[in-house]
Design a protein around this motif. Sequence first.
Motif, PDB file in Angstrom:
ATOM      1  N   ARG A   1      -8.836  10.414  -9.810  1.00 24.94           N
ATOM      2  CA  ARG A   1      -9.006   9.080 -10.409  1.00 24.94           C
ATOM      3  C   ARG A   1      -8.913   9.147 -11.934  1.00 24.94           C
ATOM      4  NH1 ARG A   1     -13.254   7.729  -6.236  1.00 24.94           N
ATOM      5  NH2 ARG A   1     -12.283   6.182  -4.862  1.00 24.94           N
ATOM      6  N   GLN A   2      -9.558  10.140 -12.517  1.00 22.85           N
ATOM      7  CA  GLN A   2      -9.537  10.269 -13.976  1.00 22.85           C
ATOM      8  C   GLN A   2      -8.120  10.507 -14.476  1.00 22.85           C
ATOM      9  OE1 GLN A   2     -12.375  13.305 -15.064  1.00 22.85           O
ATOM     10  NE2 GLN A   2     -14.046  12.276 -13.993  1.00 22.85           N
ATOM     11  N   GLU A   3      -7.371  11.344 -13.766  1.00 24.53           N
ATOM     12  CA  GLU A   3      -5.994  11.627 -14.166  1.00 24.53           C
ATOM     13  C   GLU A   3      -5.135  10.373 -14.032  1.00 24.53           C
ATOM     14  OE1 GLU A   3      -3.849  14.454 -16.061  1.00 24.53           O
ATOM     15  OE2 GLU A   3      -5.820  14.854 -15.152  1.00 24.53           O
ATOM     16  N   LEU A   4      -5.341   9.638 -12.950  1.00 26.14           N
ATOM     17  CA  LEU A   4      -4.604   8.387 -12.741  1.00 26.14           C
ATOM     18  C   LEU A   4      -4.872   7.406 -13.882  1.00 26.14           C
ATOM     19  CD1 LEU A   4      -3.130   6.113 -11.168  1.00 26.14           C
ATOM     20  CD2 LEU A   4      -5.237   5.803  -9.850  1.00 26.14           C
TER      21      LEU A   4
ATOM     22  N   ILE B   1       0.830  -1.199   0.000  1.00 22.80           N
ATOM     23  CA  ILE B   1       0.000   0.000   0.000  1.00 22.80           C
ATOM     24  C   ILE B   1       0.869   1.255   0.000  1.00 22.80           C
ATOM     25  CG2 ILE B   1      -1.764  -1.222   1.346  1.00 22.80           C
ATOM     26  CD1 ILE B   1      -1.001   0.742   3.685  1.00 22.80           C
ATOM     27  N   ILE B   2       0.254   2.349  -0.399  1.00 27.50           N
ATOM     28  CA  ILE B   2       0.853   3.677  -0.304  1.00 27.50           C
ATOM     29  C   ILE B   2      -0.110   4.537   0.496  1.00 27.50           C
ATOM     30  CG2 ILE B   2       1.626   5.720  -1.576  1.00 27.50           C
ATOM     31  CD1 ILE B   2       2.089   3.810  -3.977  1.00 27.50           C
TER      32      ILE B   2
ATOM     33  N   ARG C   1      -8.153  21.376  -9.812  1.00 28.32           N
ATOM     34  CA  ARG C   1      -6.706  21.418 -10.044  1.00 28.32           C
ATOM     35  C   ARG C   1      -5.967  20.543  -9.037  1.00 28.32           C
ATOM     36  NH1 ARG C   1      -3.879  26.857 -10.009  1.00 28.32           N
ATOM     37  NH2 ARG C   1      -2.238  25.614 -10.977  1.00 28.32           N
ATOM     38  N   MET C   2      -6.380  20.627  -7.788  1.00 25.86           N
ATOM     39  CA  MET C   2      -5.751  19.797  -6.761  1.00 25.86           C
ATOM     40  C   MET C   2      -5.864  18.323  -7.138  1.00 25.86           C
ATOM     41  SD  MET C   2      -6.958  19.301  -2.808  1.00 25.86           S
ATOM     42  CE  MET C   2      -6.283  17.982  -1.810  1.00 25.86           C
ATOM     43  N   GLY C   3      -7.062  17.908  -7.549  1.00 28.44           N
ATOM     44  CA  GLY C   3      -7.277  16.514  -7.921  1.00 28.44           C
ATOM     45  C   GLY C   3      -6.441  16.100  -9.114  1.00 28.44           C
ATOM     46  N   GLN C   4      -6.317  16.981 -10.091  1.00 29.41           N
ATOM     47  CA  GLN C   4      -5.523  16.644 -11.276  1.00 29.41           C
ATOM     48  C   GLN C   4      -4.054  16.449 -10.919  1.00 29.41           C
ATOM     49  OE1 GLN C   4      -6.660  19.935 -13.861  1.00 29.41           O
ATOM     50  NE2 GLN C   4      -7.864  18.556 -15.136  1.00 29.41           N
ATOM     51  N   TYR C   5      -3.501  17.369 -10.136  1.00 25.09           N
ATOM     52  CA  TYR C   5      -2.101  17.224  -9.752  1.00 25.09           C
ATOM     53  C   TYR C   5      -1.896  15.992  -8.872  1.00 25.09           C
ATOM     54  CZ  TYR C   5      -0.650  21.668 -11.756  1.00 25.09           C
ATOM     55  OH  TYR C   5      -0.332  22.678 -12.628  1.00 25.09           O
ATOM     56  N   LEU C   6      -2.840  15.735  -7.979  1.00 25.22           N
ATOM     57  CA  LEU C   6      -2.749  14.537  -7.155  1.00 25.22           C
ATOM     58  C   LEU C   6      -2.765  13.293  -8.042  1.00 25.22           C
ATOM     59  CD1 LEU C   6      -2.719  13.254  -4.336  1.00 25.22           C
ATOM     60  CD2 LEU C   6      -5.225  13.385  -4.340  1.00 25.22           C
ATOM     61  N   GLY C   7      -3.638  13.284  -9.050  1.00 19.26           N
ATOM     62  CA  GLY C   7      -3.716  12.149  -9.966  1.00 19.26           C
ATOM     63  C   GLY C   7      -2.430  11.929 -10.744  1.00 19.26           C
ATOM     64  N   ILE C   8      -1.749  13.025 -11.125  1.00 18.11           N
ATOM     65  CA  ILE C   8      -0.460  12.904 -11.813  1.00 18.11           C
ATOM     66  C   ILE C   8       0.543  12.187 -10.908  1.00 18.11           C
ATOM     67  CG2 ILE C   8       1.519  14.204 -12.685  1.00 18.11           C
ATOM     68  CD1 ILE C   8      -0.509  16.367 -13.594  1.00 18.11           C
ATOM     69  N   GLY C   9       0.580  12.598  -9.639  1.00 17.48           N
ATOM     70  CA  GLY C   9       1.477  11.940  -8.689  1.00 17.48           C
ATOM     71  C   GLY C   9       1.113  10.485  -8.466  1.00 17.48           C
ATOM     72  N   LEU C  10      -0.175  10.211  -8.338  1.00 20.46           N
ATOM     73  CA  LEU C  10      -0.623   8.833  -8.106  1.00 20.46           C
ATOM     74  C   LEU C  10      -0.281   7.936  -9.291  1.00 20.46           C
ATOM     75  CD1 LEU C  10      -4.123   9.331  -6.429  1.00 20.46           C
ATOM     76  CD2 LEU C  10      -1.888   9.033  -5.346  1.00 20.46           C
ATOM     77  N   ALA C  11      -0.396   8.465 -10.499  1.00 21.59           N
ATOM     78  CA  ALA C  11      -0.077   7.664 -11.681  1.00 21.59           C
ATOM     79  C   ALA C  11       1.385   7.221 -11.661  1.00 21.59           C
ATOM     80  CB  ALA C  11      -0.377   8.466 -12.945  1.00 21.59           C
ATOM     81  N   SER C  12       2.276   8.110 -11.288  1.00 28.42           N
ATOM     82  CA  SER C  12       3.693   7.752 -11.202  1.00 28.42           C
ATOM     83  C   SER C  12       3.911   6.680 -10.137  1.00 28.42           C
ATOM     84  CB  SER C  12       4.536   8.986 -10.883  1.00 28.42           C
ATOM     85  OG  SER C  12       4.483   9.918 -11.948  1.00 28.42           O
ATOM     86  N   LEU C  13       3.234   6.819  -9.005  1.00 31.79           N
ATOM     87  CA  LEU C  13       3.376   5.837  -7.935  1.00 31.79           C
ATOM     88  C   LEU C  13       2.846   4.472  -8.351  1.00 31.79           C
ATOM     89  CD1 LEU C  13       2.265   8.102  -4.954  1.00 31.79           C
ATOM     90  CD2 LEU C  13       4.577   7.235  -5.366  1.00 31.79           C
TER      91      LEU C  13
ATOM     92  N   ILE D   1      -4.206   2.688  -2.354  1.00 32.51           N
ATOM     93  CA  ILE D   1      -3.654   3.984  -1.980  1.00 32.51           C
ATOM     94  C   ILE D   1      -4.615   4.598  -0.969  1.00 32.51           C
ATOM     95  CG2 ILE D   1      -3.022   6.289  -2.769  1.00 32.51           C
ATOM     96  CD1 ILE D   1      -2.461   5.026  -5.531  1.00 32.51           C
ATOM     97  N   VAL D   2      -4.105   4.882   0.214  1.00 29.09           N
ATOM     98  CA  VAL D   2      -4.910   5.432   1.303  1.00 29.09           C
ATOM     99  C   VAL D   2      -4.589   6.910   1.450  1.00 29.09           C
ATOM    100  CG1 VAL D   2      -5.481   5.256   3.755  1.00 29.09           C
ATOM    101  CG2 VAL D   2      -4.843   3.189   2.482  1.00 29.09           C
ATOM    102  N   ILE D   3      -5.614   7.747   1.457  1.00 36.44           N
ATOM    103  CA  ILE D   3      -5.409   9.197   1.534  1.00 36.44           C
ATOM    104  C   ILE D   3      -6.079   9.744   2.799  1.00 36.44           C
ATOM    105  CG2 ILE D   3      -5.800  11.414   0.394  1.00 36.44           C
ATOM    106  CD1 ILE D   3      -5.821   9.932  -2.273  1.00 36.44           C
TER     107      ILE D   3
END
Length: 321
Positions: A269-272, A127-128, A230-242, A251-253
């Motif tokens: 989720r969409q960005e991921l 998990i992350i 915007r927050m969700g999109q940037y978070l999704g970019i990070g999650l995709a890399s992880l 992934i627990v937030i």
Amino acid sequence: MDLGGTNLRAATVDQRGRTHDRVKHHTPRTDDAGQIVQAIIAAVRECEQRSAARGARIRALAIALPGTVEAASGVVMNAPNIPCINGFRLRAALMGDVSWPVILENDANAAAVGEMWQGAARERRTIICLTLGTGVGGGIILDGKLWRGVDGAAGEIGHMSVEPFGHACNCGGRGCLEVYASATAVVRMAHEGLTRYPSSTLRALTQLTAKDVYEHGLAGDELAREVFRRMGQYLGIGLASLVNLLNPEMIVIGGGAANGWDLFIEHARQELLSRAFPVPARRAQIVRAACGDDAGLLGVAHLAFEFLQGEISGTEEALAL
């Protein structure tokens, strides 16, 4: 114990994950590490007296810290919110006052262990965990084991770059996830957007908070909703890399900024899904943390029980020989 920059919270935790004997004090604002040690010991003695009254016995002292800890030596490498303990041999100092083992761990790492033991990630092994608060913390558990890295600095997810020419971060880098997906980031982005959204209801607020942005977003304010998008999109970019790197089950937030969940999670989720490899992206469940403020307390308690079990096993092996 959870030693924060503002508060020091302590509790006794049993092997079933039940908390008892809660104590909360302000963390001393001081340049003297000795005063931090004294505050910890005072809380320890308070918990010790209460547990003794119940007929219980303390077996270890485990502390979650807001910074990098060298677990083997017990040295605090870097604690930005409590700078007086940077480079301080905290374990050695505490063992002068207590007779139990002392376990130190980064607070985000501890939160990940707590969520795996008693929270949203029960029965998961890879998990992350992200904590979205004033900054963004992270903890990684691989095949049931906390991943600390060679220097104890693994899991600094908040300092992944998601916008290479973006805003400066306190770490010295630019475009870190922390400056786009934290409570601090939510407030900054809201202020930045006021000129583009002159009719926003946020203009009437003098002391803007992330909670304000969330509440106005729920009420339909376009600027507030844009901030969380915007927050969700940037978070999704990070999650995709992880997800591409570690292929986690879950992934627990958590953290205070996760209270804006309803406004940002679908964007994340969409960005991921659009950026990560399809199979691991679909496998990775994204869930809210379940332990709240107790995640770190529970996590370090679990690490202490693991340490004690290792001691017992080692003794039994020695006797068997």
